[in-house]
Design a protein around this motif. Structure first.
Motif, mmCIF file in Angstrom:
data_model
loop_
_atom_site.group_PDB
_atom_site.id
_atom_site.type_symbol
_atom_site.label_atom_id
_atom_site.label_comp_id
_atom_site.label_asym_id
_atom_site.label_seq_id
_atom_site.Cartn_x
_atom_site.Cartn_y
_atom_site.Cartn_z
ATOM 1 N N TYR A 58 0.882 -1.479 0.053
ATOM 2 C CA TYR A 58 0.005 -0.011 -0.077
ATOM 3 C C TYR A 58 0.853 1.199 0.123
ATOM 4 O O TYR A 58 0.430 2.263 0.418
ATOM 5 C CB TYR A 58 -1.074 0.032 1.364
ATOM 6 N N LEU A 59 2.025 1.202 -0.569
ATOM 7 C CA LEU A 59 2.844 2.102 -0.642
ATOM 8 C C LEU A 59 2.760 2.981 -2.071
ATOM 9 O O LEU A 59 2.741 2.016 -3.176
ATOM 10 C CB LEU A 59 4.337 1.777 -0.368
ATOM 11 N N HIS A 60 3.134 4.103 -2.257
ATOM 12 C CA HIS A 60 2.973 4.518 -3.750
ATOM 13 C C HIS A 60 4.382 4.117 -4.626
ATOM 14 O O HIS A 60 5.308 4.432 -4.126
ATOM 15 C CB HIS A 60 3.036 6.134 -3.548
ATOM 16 N N ALA A 61 3.994 3.376 -5.546
ATOM 17 C CA ALA A 61 5.119 3.163 -6.563
ATOM 18 C C ALA A 61 4.611 3.185 -8.046
ATOM 19 O O ALA A 61 3.641 3.074 -8.274
ATOM 20 C CB ALA A 61 5.545 1.568 -6.400
ATOM 21 N N GLU A 62 5.576 3.582 -8.663
ATOM 22 C CA GLU A 62 5.343 3.860 -10.137
ATOM 23 C C GLU A 62 6.698 3.271 -11.143
ATOM 24 O O GLU A 62 7.562 3.377 -10.761
ATOM 25 C CB GLU A 62 5.036 5.177 -10.497
ATOM 26 N N GLY A 63 6.227 2.882 -12.275
ATOM 27 C CA GLY A 63 7.147 2.083 -12.980
ATOM 28 C C GLY A 63 7.399 3.056 -14.247
ATOM 29 O O GLY A 63 6.449 3.767 -14.751
ATOM 30 N N TYR A 64 8.741 3.518 -14.533
ATOM 31 C CA TYR A 64 9.110 4.228 -15.572
ATOM 32 C C TYR A 64 10.080 3.633 -16.675
ATOM 33 O O TYR A 64 11.037 3.077 -16.013
ATOM 34 C CB TYR A 64 9.565 5.671 -14.848
ATOM 35 N N PRO A 65 10.204 3.880 -17.893
ATOM 36 C CA PRO A 65 11.054 3.557 -18.743
ATOM 37 C C PRO A 65 12.437 4.574 -18.320
ATOM 38 O O PRO A 65 12.253 5.969 -18.175
ATOM 39 C CB PRO A 65 10.686 4.051 -20.133
ATOM 40 N N SER A 66 13.439 3.801 -17.961
ATOM 41 C CA SER A 66 14.755 4.604 -17.542
ATOM 42 C C SER A 66 15.048 5.766 -18.478
ATOM 43 O O SER A 66 15.364 6.998 -17.763
ATOM 44 C CB SER A 66 15.976 3.571 -17.668
ATOM 45 N N GLY A 67 14.786 6.052 -19.715
ATOM 46 C CA GLY A 67 15.243 7.190 -20.669
ATOM 47 C C GLY A 67 14.363 8.103 -20.560
ATOM 48 O O GLY A 67 14.600 9.385 -21.010
ATOM 49 N N ASP A 160 -0.922 -12.671 1.894
ATOM 50 C CA ASP A 160 -1.789 -13.391 1.313
ATOM 51 C C ASP A 160 -3.308 -13.169 1.155
ATOM 52 O O ASP A 160 -4.082 -13.811 0.456
ATOM 53 C CB ASP A 160 -1.828 -14.872 2.268
ATOM 54 N N MET A 161 -3.624 -11.774 1.919
ATOM 55 C CA MET A 161 -4.795 -11.467 1.711
ATOM 56 C C MET A 161 -4.722 -9.704 1.445
ATOM 57 O O MET A 161 -5.174 -9.011 2.526
ATOM 58 C CB MET A 161 -5.711 -11.594 2.914
ATOM 59 N N PRO A 162 -4.289 -9.507 0.409
ATOM 60 C CA PRO A 162 -4.181 -7.786 0.268
ATOM 61 C C PRO A 162 -5.612 -7.364 0.145
ATOM 62 O O PRO A 162 -6.447 -7.810 -0.062
ATOM 63 C CB PRO A 162 -3.423 -7.859 -1.042
ATOM 64 N N ARG A 163 -5.822 -6.174 0.786
ATOM 65 C CA ARG A 163 -6.926 -5.500 0.847
ATOM 66 C C ARG A 163 -7.444 -5.007 -0.689
ATOM 67 O O ARG A 163 -6.394 -4.657 -1.593
ATOM 68 C CB ARG A 163 -6.787 -4.227 1.774
ATOM 69 N N ASN A 164 -8.732 -4.650 -0.825
ATOM 70 C CA ASN A 164 -9.316 -4.150 -2.196
ATOM 71 C C ASN A 164 -8.940 -4.535 -3.329
ATOM 72 O O ASN A 164 -9.101 -4.159 -4.366
ATOM 73 C CB ASN A 164 -8.812 -2.682 -2.131
ATOM 74 N N LEU A 165 -8.343 -5.978 -3.292
ATOM 75 C CA LEU A 165 -8.216 -6.713 -4.592
ATOM 76 C C LEU A 165 -9.232 -7.698 -4.892
ATOM 77 O O LEU A 165 -9.451 -8.683 -3.863
ATOM 78 C CB LEU A 165 -6.761 -7.294 -4.842
#
Length: 172
Positions: A58-67, A160-165
């Motif tokens: 539940y932490l903010h995370a984003e994926g980006y292309p390195s370039g 094993d039981m993530p919320r809101n999924l």
């Protein structure tokens, strides 16, 4: 076929790496977010790593292309921004390294995942040397999953039981 036969030994969880990830996880509990970065086929892996971390920690995370980091997201770089950098030996290593160095110059906290040492990283997870970038891909996939799991466990979340999924997706 040879790569498929080699795959099981590359995704086997090494107890040393797992212990390292368990210890590292305590460094990544607080801050204002995570950037997962990668190039080429490692960009979708960065997206998947960010998604996995979001889903169970539940932490903010984003994926980006390195370039693409220099076109806006790099403005967020500071010591409280954790960058998980996928740095494969066999796929655009020098270009990815250059992008990570830009984040390091802005004092972002860097965790590199690579078979090669990276002196600008605050933390480094060493993967095995491989003959092909796809073997690196699958080993890094396991490392990202374990890191996400260890962070979530340290935060006290039930992995094993993530919320809101939803367990299933319904499409009309």
């Amino acid at each position: 076929i040879a790569l498929l036969r080699a795959l099981p030994s590359h995704v086997l969880v090494d107890s040393g790496i797992h212990e390292q990830l368990r210890r590292l996880s305590k460094r990544y509990l607080h801050g204002h977010g995570f950037f997962f970065i990668g190039r080429d086929v490692f960009y979708p892996l960065a997206l998947e790593g960010a998604l996995k971390l979001k889903e169970i920690s539940y932490l903010h995370a984003e994926g980006y292309p390195s370039g693409e980091m220099k076109h806006g997201p790099i403005a967020l770089a500071d010591p409280e921004l954790f960058t998980i950098a996928l740095l494969p030996e066999h796929k655009l290593y020098d270009k990815t390294k250059s992008n990570i160095e830009e984040l390091s110059a802005r004092d972002s906290t860097i965790c590199s995942i690579s078979p090669l040492d990276f002196d600008k990283a605050d933390d480094h997870i060493r993967t095995a040397h491989s003959d092909d970038y796809m073997l690196e891909f699958f080993e890094m996939m396991v490392v990202l999953q374990l890191l996400s799991m260890e962070i979530a466990i340290r935060l006290g979340n039930d992995v094993d039981m993530p919320r809101n999924l939803a367990k299933s997706v319904t499409v009309e």
